[in-house]
Design a protein around this motif. Structure first.
Motif, mmCIF file in Angstrom:
data_model
loop_
_atom_site.group_PDB
_atom_site.id
_atom_site.type_symbol
_atom_site.label_atom_id
_atom_site.label_comp_id
_atom_site.label_asym_id
_atom_site.label_seq_id
_atom_site.Cartn_x
_atom_site.Cartn_y
_atom_site.Cartn_z
ATOM 1 N N ASP A 217 0.815 -1.218 0.000
ATOM 2 C CA ASP A 217 0.000 0.000 0.000
ATOM 3 C C ASP A 217 0.852 1.273 0.000
ATOM 4 O O ASP A 217 0.468 2.283 -0.566
ATOM 5 C CB ASP A 217 -0.919 0.011 1.222
ATOM 6 C CG ASP A 217 -1.835 -1.198 1.253
ATOM 7 O OD1 ASP A 217 -2.693 -1.307 0.360
ATOM 8 O OD2 ASP A 217 -1.667 -2.048 2.153
ATOM 9 N N LEU A 237 -3.736 -1.217 -5.879
ATOM 10 C CA LEU A 237 -4.578 -0.158 -6.432
ATOM 11 C C LEU A 237 -4.614 1.020 -5.456
ATOM 12 O O LEU A 237 -4.781 0.831 -4.250
ATOM 13 C CB LEU A 237 -5.988 -0.713 -6.661
ATOM 14 C CG LEU A 237 -6.956 0.129 -7.493
ATOM 15 C CD1 LEU A 237 -6.491 0.217 -8.939
ATOM 16 C CD2 LEU A 237 -8.359 -0.486 -7.410
ATOM 17 N N HIS A 238 -4.441 2.228 -5.992
ATOM 18 C CA HIS A 238 -4.479 3.462 -5.202
ATOM 19 C C HIS A 238 -3.423 3.476 -4.083
ATOM 20 O O HIS A 238 -3.647 4.049 -3.010
ATOM 21 C CB HIS A 238 -5.871 3.700 -4.614
ATOM 22 C CG HIS A 238 -6.943 3.812 -5.647
ATOM 23 N ND1 HIS A 238 -6.920 4.746 -6.656
ATOM 24 C CD2 HIS A 238 -8.077 3.078 -5.845
ATOM 25 C CE1 HIS A 238 -7.972 4.598 -7.423
ATOM 26 N NE2 HIS A 238 -8.702 3.597 -6.970
ATOM 27 N N SER A 239 -2.298 2.856 -4.337
ATOM 28 C CA SER A 239 -1.205 2.870 -3.365
ATOM 29 C C SER A 239 -0.387 4.153 -3.504
ATOM 30 O O SER A 239 -0.625 4.966 -4.398
ATOM 31 C CB SER A 239 -0.321 1.631 -3.550
ATOM 32 O OG SER A 239 0.099 1.513 -4.904
ATOM 33 N N ARG A 240 0.577 4.334 -2.583
ATOM 34 C CA ARG A 240 1.384 5.551 -2.554
ATOM 35 C C ARG A 240 2.866 5.192 -2.558
ATOM 36 O O ARG A 240 3.278 4.255 -1.863
ATOM 37 C CB ARG A 240 1.086 6.389 -1.305
ATOM 38 C CG ARG A 240 -0.235 7.137 -1.333
ATOM 39 C CD ARG A 240 -1.401 6.276 -0.907
ATOM 40 N NE ARG A 240 -1.352 5.869 0.486
ATOM 41 C CZ ARG A 240 -2.023 4.824 0.977
ATOM 42 N NH1 ARG A 240 -2.791 4.079 0.183
ATOM 43 N NH2 ARG A 240 -1.930 4.506 2.258
ATOM 44 N N ASN A 267 -2.426 0.954 -11.697
ATOM 45 C CA ASN A 267 -2.859 0.918 -10.299
ATOM 46 C C ASN A 267 -3.192 2.300 -9.728
ATOM 47 O O ASN A 267 -3.480 2.409 -8.536
ATOM 48 C CB ASN A 267 -1.773 0.255 -9.445
ATOM 49 C CG ASN A 267 -1.625 -1.211 -9.761
ATOM 50 O OD1 ASN A 267 -2.572 -1.976 -9.676
ATOM 51 N ND2 ASN A 267 -0.414 -1.611 -10.163
ATOM 52 N N ARG A 268 -3.151 3.317 -10.599
ATOM 53 C CA ARG A 268 -3.460 4.683 -10.151
ATOM 54 C C ARG A 268 -2.668 5.044 -8.893
ATOM 55 O O ARG A 268 -3.202 5.509 -7.876
ATOM 56 C CB ARG A 268 -4.955 4.882 -9.910
ATOM 57 C CG ARG A 268 -5.730 5.033 -11.206
ATOM 58 C CD ARG A 268 -6.086 3.696 -11.840
ATOM 59 N NE ARG A 268 -7.414 3.248 -11.409
ATOM 60 C CZ ARG A 268 -7.874 2.019 -11.611
ATOM 61 N NH1 ARG A 268 -7.111 1.107 -12.215
ATOM 62 N NH2 ARG A 268 -9.087 1.687 -11.211
ATOM 63 N N LYS A 270 -0.192 7.012 -6.505
ATOM 64 C CA LYS A 270 0.269 8.376 -6.234
ATOM 65 C C LYS A 270 1.758 8.285 -5.913
ATOM 66 O O LYS A 270 2.149 7.704 -4.904
ATOM 67 C CB LYS A 270 -0.489 8.983 -5.056
ATOM 68 C CG LYS A 270 -0.002 10.386 -4.695
ATOM 69 C CD LYS A 270 -0.725 10.922 -3.474
ATOM 70 C CE LYS A 270 -0.188 12.298 -3.082
ATOM 71 N NZ LYS A 270 -0.834 12.820 -1.847
#
Length: 333
Positions: A217, A237-240, A267-268, A270
């Motif tokens: 994550d 998905l939506h990890s940083r 995975n979009r 950031k």
């Protein structure tokens, strides 16, 4: 007090890896502070990966060190003479005076430290720039949530070791990446990470998948290159991704060719660069939190120390090779 001050200057810009030939030692008069200035005897010098970038003339977030200038760096020292009412002889201070035994700075550039509350050297490590970097990089950009899996590269280093411990405090599963069994054992047994992957073992992807069965994550990236490219393959998905350092690339003559950037799109993710100076107005907030956890015994740290200014180049070269454990320092006095 000695009449001469020993300094380490940048003699040449490295072509690839840093060598001792890139430095030059000189002795100059100690000097007298002018109005509003303070003379400091440096006791500890911080060695940090960013110094490799300052030795280059490539455009960066801060000015390069010029050939013939004193090598840049933070120090902790003692005030010898002061022409400013806010400081007196004997005060312990954090300074930007660089690689030298003595230095004169404007009082505005100095920060008084409490060496009775914590060892003076810790203000260059866990209570200094590395600790503050870990605090804001993880909490502001990484934004860990309880139950998240957090991966930290260079996990036994000055920044990575603090990041992992903070992530554990926040209720995360923490997996470190480090080079060699000794470092990995330290990361798990001493710092309390859930697991640590030895990238030198040659099974990085398989080992990450084993220890991160639910994916990753938050990735706190200090290494770059092959390590980052591999971690991109296990991001959720939506990890940083916090891009704090790219030490594997600092001495490379050619940029690393990333193959897995598609993961950022799919995975979009950031993905954000992190420079600690962006939070300079909030350093007090981080120091309050870090010192609190340190006092409570929730944070541990380790220092790698080389003795004497003559060995400062060797210390930086060792750091850039990954030979250090925790915070790399030079004991000057």
């Amino acid at each position: 007090m000695p009449k001469l001050n020993k300094q380490v200057l940048l003699a040449s810009r490295p072509q690839g890896a840093v060598t001792e030939a890139n430095f030059r030692f000189v002795e100059v008069p100690v000097g007298k502070p002018g109005p509003g200035e303070v003379l400091v005897r440096n006791e500890w010098l911080s060695l940090d990966p960013y110094m490799r970038g300052r030795m280059s003339d490539a455009k960066s977030y801060a000015k390069s060190t010029e050939i013939g200038e004193v090598m840049v760096g933070q120090t902790v020292g003692e005030v010898v003479e002061s022409n400013d009412p806010n400081f007196k002889p004997g005060d312990k201070v954090l300074t930007p005076l660089g690689w030298q035994l003595y230095g004169i700075a404007s009082a505005k550039e100095l920060t008084r430290i409490d060496a009775k509350r914590a060892p003076a050297s810790s203000y260059l490590g866990i209570l200094g720039m590395p600790g503050i970097t870990a605090w804001f990089g993880l909490l502001e950009i990484g934004q860990p949530k309880p139950g998240n899996t957090v991966v930290v590269s260079a996990a036994s280093g000055a920044v990575g070791s603090v990041v992992g411990q903070l992530a554990k405090i926040k209720g995360c599963r923490v997996v470190g990446i480090a080079g060699g069994k000794t470092k990995c054992d330290y990361v798990v047994k001493d710092l309390g990470f859930d697991a640590c992957v030895d990238y030198k073992a040659g099974n990085l992807l398989a080992d990450l998948r084993e220890h991160c069965p639910k994916g990753v994550d938050v990735n706190f990236e200090n290494v770059g290159g092959m390590v980052l490219d591999t971690v991109l393959r296990v991001m959720n998905l939506h990890s940083r991704i916090v891009v704090c350092g790219l030490i594997a690339e600092y001495s490379a003559t050619e940029p690393y060719g990333y193959k897995m950037l598609r993961s950022v799109l799919v995975n979009r993710i950031k993905m954000q660069g992190m420079i600690v100076f962006d939070w300079k107005d909030r350093y007090g907030e981080a120091l309050k939190g870090l010192s609190g956890y340190l006092t409570e015994g929730k944070l541990k740290y380790r220092e790698s120390i080389v003795e004497g200014i003559d060995n400062a180049p060797k210390g930086l070269i060792a750091l850039l090779k990954g030979d250090n454990f925790g915070k790399q320092l030079v004991k000057l006095a």
